[in-house]
Write a protein that holds these residues in place. Structure first.
Motif, PDB file in Angstrom:
ATOM      1  N   GLU A  74      46.228  21.896  32.767  1.00 11.30           N
ATOM      2  CA  GLU A  74      45.775  23.290  32.926  1.00 11.30           C
ATOM      3  C   GLU A  74      44.281  23.328  33.237  1.00 11.30           C
ATOM      4  O   GLU A  74      43.841  24.097  34.097  1.00 11.30           O
TER       5      GLU A  74
ATOM      6  N   ALA B 125      42.590  24.656  36.676  1.00 11.81           N
ATOM      7  CA  ALA B 125      41.626  25.757  36.681  1.00 11.81           C
ATOM      8  C   ALA B 125      40.348  25.370  37.425  1.00 11.81           C
ATOM      9  O   ALA B 125      39.764  26.185  38.149  1.00 11.81           O
TER      10      ALA B 125
ATOM     11  N   GLU C 146      41.156  25.645  41.037  1.00 12.03           N
ATOM     12  CA  GLU C 146      41.124  27.052  41.466  1.00 12.03           C
ATOM     13  C   GLU C 146      39.686  27.514  41.701  1.00 12.03           C
ATOM     14  O   GLU C 146      39.409  28.234  42.675  1.00 12.03           O
TER      15      GLU C 146
ATOM     16  N   VAL D 179      36.596  32.974  38.178  1.00  9.44           N
ATOM     17  CA  VAL D 179      37.517  31.836  38.166  1.00  9.44           C
ATOM     18  C   VAL D 179      36.844  30.649  37.459  1.00  9.44           C
ATOM     19  O   VAL D 179      37.491  29.916  36.707  1.00  9.44           O
TER      20      VAL D 179
ATOM     21  N   ARG E 155      37.181  31.146  33.821  1.00 14.89           N
ATOM     22  CA  ARG E 155      38.515  30.766  33.344  1.00 14.89           C
ATOM     23  C   ARG E 155      38.603  29.246  33.199  1.00 14.89           C
ATOM     24  O   ARG E 155      39.130  28.729  32.210  1.00 14.89           O
ATOM     25  N   ALA E 156      38.072  28.521  34.178  1.00 15.76           N
ATOM     26  CA  ALA E 156      38.067  27.054  34.088  1.00 15.76           C
ATOM     27  C   ALA E 156      37.294  26.602  32.854  1.00 15.76           C
ATOM     28  O   ALA E 156      37.726  25.686  32.139  1.00 15.76           O
TER      29      ALA E 156
ATOM     30  N   ARG F 245      39.452  26.990  29.810  1.00 14.01           N
ATOM     31  CA  ARG F 245      40.481  25.952  29.727  1.00 14.01           C
ATOM     32  C   ARG F 245      39.881  24.616  29.280  1.00 14.01           C
ATOM     33  O   ARG F 245      40.482  23.885  28.489  1.00 14.01           O
TER      34      ARG F 245
END
Length: 186
Positions: A33, A37, A40, A131, A134-135, A138
């Motif tokens: 995950e 991320a 992404e 984004v 979000r990474a 994670r």
């Protein structure tokens, strides 16, 4: 170094993938995950670069960020924290800090929060920033579960700051920022 001559290997058809050391993991593990991320975030930077075709220096800076994110992906695909493989470094974090400071020096201080938007390039930078955040979340989750290179989290934290300041620079040094007006739509 890297040679990819076969792309469809069918190795992931059962829901697993391989790390850089050959370890097989389910595709929904924390590590995969986190790697996904980061990938992404890199793709979002690629979209940002499309908006920078007339600004070669900024496009080159974003290209360096993309390369750094590939370094970070390589770091994450090798479990542990040893120095026997490619790792994100504090020097990469310090470069981000210096670039943030240089960009921010020409931008007036904020008087309100900024809404994502303004120019197309600034909006793309805001998407990349979210984004990247979000990474970071994670990777923080992964770091709580197993040993990780501490520079990985630092890098992503600096990256989102970098992208925020870059969005303001791309908004005519803040002149085209879209500011939040609290309660404006009540």
């Amino acid at each position: 170094m890297v040679k990819l001559d076969v792309i469809t290997t069918r190795g992931g058809d059962g829901g697993e993938t391989s790390l850089g050391d050959g370890t097989r993991l389910r595709k929904d593990t924390l590590r995969i995950e986190a790697i996904g991320a980061v990938d992404e975030a890199n793709a979002a930077l690629g979209v940002l670069r499309l908006h920078l075709e007339q600004d070669a220096a900024t496009a080159a800076m974003v290209a360096r960020l993309q390369n750094d994110l590939f370094d970070l992906g390589a770091d994450l695909c090798m479990p542990g924290i040893g120095e026997d493989c490619l790792r994100v470094t504090d020097a990469q974090c310090l470069r981000l800090e210096a670039e943030v400071a240089a960009m921010n020096a020409a931008i007036p201080p904020l008087r309100s929060f900024v809404l994502p938007g303004g120019t197309a390039s600034a909006a793309a930078a805001h998407v990349a920033r979210t984004v990247a955040r979000r990474a970071e979340r994670r990777v923080v989750t992964l770091a709580a579960a197993e040993p990780l290179n501490p520079a990985a989290v630092r890098y992503l934290n600096r990256l989102s700051d970098h992208l925020f300041v870059l969005s303001r620079r791309l908004n005519d040094n803040g002149a085209a920022d879209v500011v939040w007006v609290p309660g404006a739509t009540r």
